[in-house]
Scaffold this active site. Structure first.
Site, PDB file in Angstrom:
ATOM      1  N   SER A  73     -12.987  46.607  -7.002  1.00  0.00           N
ATOM      2  CA  SER A  73     -12.802  46.607  -8.411  1.00  0.00           C
ATOM      3  C   SER A  73     -11.429  45.678  -8.785  1.00  0.00           C
ATOM      4  O   SER A  73     -10.757  45.537  -7.788  1.00  0.00           O
ATOM      5  CB  SER A  73     -12.992  47.814  -9.179  1.00  0.00           C
ATOM      6  OG  SER A  73     -11.721  48.528  -9.067  1.00  0.00           O
ATOM      7  N   LYS A  74     -11.370  45.579 -10.000  1.00  0.00           N
ATOM      8  CA  LYS A  74     -10.412  44.863 -10.488  1.00  0.00           C
ATOM      9  C   LYS A  74      -8.879  45.261  -9.840  1.00  0.00           C
ATOM     10  O   LYS A  74      -8.334  44.400  -9.917  1.00  0.00           O
ATOM     11  CB  LYS A  74     -10.507  44.700 -11.974  1.00  0.00           C
ATOM     12  CG  LYS A  74      -9.903  43.548 -12.745  1.00  0.00           C
ATOM     13  CD  LYS A  74     -10.603  42.135 -12.921  1.00  0.00           C
ATOM     14  CE  LYS A  74      -9.645  41.176 -13.111  1.00  0.00           C
ATOM     15  NZ  LYS A  74      -9.955  39.920 -12.384  1.00  0.00           N
ATOM     16  N   ARG A  75      -8.939  46.553  -9.846  1.00  0.00           N
ATOM     17  CA  ARG A  75      -7.657  46.999  -9.601  1.00  0.00           C
ATOM     18  C   ARG A  75      -7.061  46.727  -8.135  1.00  0.00           C
ATOM     19  O   ARG A  75      -6.055  46.824  -7.690  1.00  0.00           O
ATOM     20  CB  ARG A  75      -7.450  48.650  -9.758  1.00  0.00           C
ATOM     21  CG  ARG A  75      -8.442  49.289  -9.061  1.00  0.00           C
ATOM     22  CD  ARG A  75      -8.588  50.726  -9.570  1.00  0.00           C
ATOM     23  NE  ARG A  75      -9.840  51.229  -8.820  1.00  0.00           N
ATOM     24  CZ  ARG A  75      -9.855  51.711  -7.722  1.00  0.00           C
ATOM     25  NH1 ARG A  75      -8.926  51.995  -6.938  1.00  0.00           N
ATOM     26  NH2 ARG A  75     -11.313  52.052  -7.255  1.00  0.00           N
ATOM     27  N   GLY A 105      -7.413  43.787  -7.100  1.00  0.00           N
ATOM     28  CA  GLY A 105      -6.783  42.388  -7.104  1.00  0.00           C
ATOM     29  C   GLY A 105      -7.849  41.366  -7.660  1.00  0.00           C
ATOM     30  O   GLY A 105      -8.814  41.810  -8.373  1.00  0.00           O
TER      31      GLY A 105
END
Ligand code: GLU
Length: 469
Positions: free
Chosen positions: A238-240, A242
């Protein structure tokens, strides 16, 4: 033999991310490796969340990755009349029905089932009411109450579910739009799709789709559910973790061929080989070699794959791409022939095009904008060095051939005559022409910079040093 037809059906509710791109690549490669067809279809039935901007961005990313399609892009939003026909067919053959239950009522039924330890389900209240069309009514599929639904997954083997575990799922929403499970079946079947490779997050949808194939009298395609990509912490990527969007990788200086190589290898293997050209991937790809277990996204490995592709690309290929990055950094119209000479010096040193653009900066800076930091001047330029540089400037001026070899011969001869070591002048020369203490090999750098730049820069440095005194 039957022609292989694959598809990639993103929803334009977000950018193309690495997970979606990998799925697309598997389908694209399967089609290309078998001389089949690859279809692009935008699943934009969710009009609230689908946007033109995301459609454009997905298409741009597909082009950038070099995944050209043979058919499409199709848009589900333009196919509503086709779905309507098939909905009507199911209604008319008693395999579907109108339902008037409100969302709230359905929610209550689901909660009730949940409390009894069952799957949260619609309880079939309207199934036998024989309701007609009325605005706001959804259409539900009459899921058989008995038996089981089975399919053979290309990766996971036989998959079966008791029909009693499923409910009468919605196929047409209150606003008349088809649901994903319905539209995807009608599209895949009417477009002749033979193979569906997708993330295993869809595994629970597939039995519903299999039921619809059967009810609509369509032949089942081959399904293959690939394990999802995980972040380094083994949680769903997911976005977290990167950057996720393909275009973000483009903008960060990754080569499309490298991202393709990395993503395909993430879930597919071919012996120990890590680096593949697009042609090699097309030739080697097969479903049998798809991995059955989840794989972890590793940004460091992606950098390594990218640096390998940078090393192996012809400089004519990289020069225009480097030009674009330099342009973005404010260096417009840098000559392509000049960049083609610069690229081979930077290929061994840059992991991304952005890094390459940083390293290339001193080559393209106007001579009078090379800066000479005070501490370097103090450290490297005493009177003796200045005298030597003045002499070298004279000899360089007289050179007609400014090749690496001639430059090296000239400097070595000078050192010999003067009885000094190369070490004494290497850094001063480097600093004079680059403003830095690190650069590619000094003679190749001088040769690529060319006579005029080298003379100007030596001159500027010597002027700066004498001013500083
Ligand atoms: N639009 C669906 C998605 O983006 C397609 C899934 C499928 O391949 O059937 O997840």
């Amino acid at each position: 033999m039957q022609e292989i037809v694959t598809r990639f059906p993103p929803s334009p509710t977000g950018n193309l991310h690495v997970g979606g791109a990998r799925t697309a690549l598997f389908n694209w490669l399967l089609a290309r490796s078998q001389g089949g067809r690859f279809i692009l279809r935008l699943e934009d039935t969710d009009v609230q969340r689908s946007t033109q901007e995301m459609t454009d961005s997905i298409i741009e990313a597909m082009h950038w990755l070099g995944m050209e399609w043979d058919e499409g892009p199709y848009f589900q939003s333009q196919r509503f009349s086709i779905y309507r026909e098939y909905i009507n067919y199911l209604l008319n053959t008693d395999r579907a029905y109108y339902c008037q239950c409100s969302e709230k009522e359905v929610e209550a039924m689901r909660n009730e089932a949940w409390k009894k330890g069952e799957n949260p389900k619609y309880n079939g209240r309207c199934r036998d009411l024989g309701l007609d069309f009325a605005p706001g009514r959804v259409v539900r599929f009459k899921t058989p109450k008995q038996g089981e639904t089975m399919f053979r997954d290309l990766l996971k083997g036989v998959n079966s579910v008791e029909n009693s575990q499923l409910d009468d799922f919605v196929i047409s929403r209150a606003d008349g739009s088809p649901t994903y499970n319905f539209a995807v079946v009608v599209d895949d079947a009417t477009m002749g799709v033979t193979h569906i490779l997708r993330g295993d997050d869809h595994l629970s949808n597939t039995p519903k789709q299999v039921l619809l194939y059967t009810a609509l009298g369509f032949e089942l395609p081959n399904f293959g559910h690939v394990p999802m990509i995980m972040g380094p912490d083994k949680k769903k990527l997911s976005k977290r973790h990167g950057a996720l969007s393909v275009l973000e990788y483009r903008d960060a200086g990754y080569l499309p061929e490298a991202l393709v190589n990395y993503l395909v290898r993430l879930g597919w293997s071919y012996g120990d080989q890590e680096i593949f050209s697009r042609e090699e991937l097309v030739n080697a790809f097969s479903i049998e070699r798809l991995s059955k277990s989840a794989c972890v996204f590793d940004p460091e490995k992606l950098d390594w794959v990218n640096s390998r592709h940078i090393k192996e690309s012809p400089s004519q290929n990289l020069a225009p791409r480097l030009q674009a990055f330099l342009q973005e950094a404010g260096y417009s119209d840098v000559d392509l022939d000049y960049l083609e000479d610069i690229v081979p010096l930077l290929q061994p040193r840059a992991a991304t095009l952005r890094e390459m653009a940083d390293l290339a900066e001193f080559f393209v800076l106007p001579d009078d904008r090379i800066e000479y930091p005070r501490d370097l001047l103090d450290k490297y330029f005493d009177q003796e060095v200045v005298t030597h540089l003045n002499s070298l400037l004279q000899s360089f001026q007289n050179l007609e051939d400014f090749s690496q070899q001639t430059l090296e011969d000239t400097v070595r001869k000078y050192l010999e005559v003067q009885g000094i070591k190369f070490k004494k002048l290497a850094q001063p020369i480097r600093i004079a022409v680059t403003g830095k203490t690190a650069s590619p090999g000094i003679f190749e750098t001088l040769a690529v910079l060319g006579k005029q730049r080298v003379l100007n820069r030596l001159h500027n440095l010597l002027a700066t040093v004498s001013l500083a005194e």
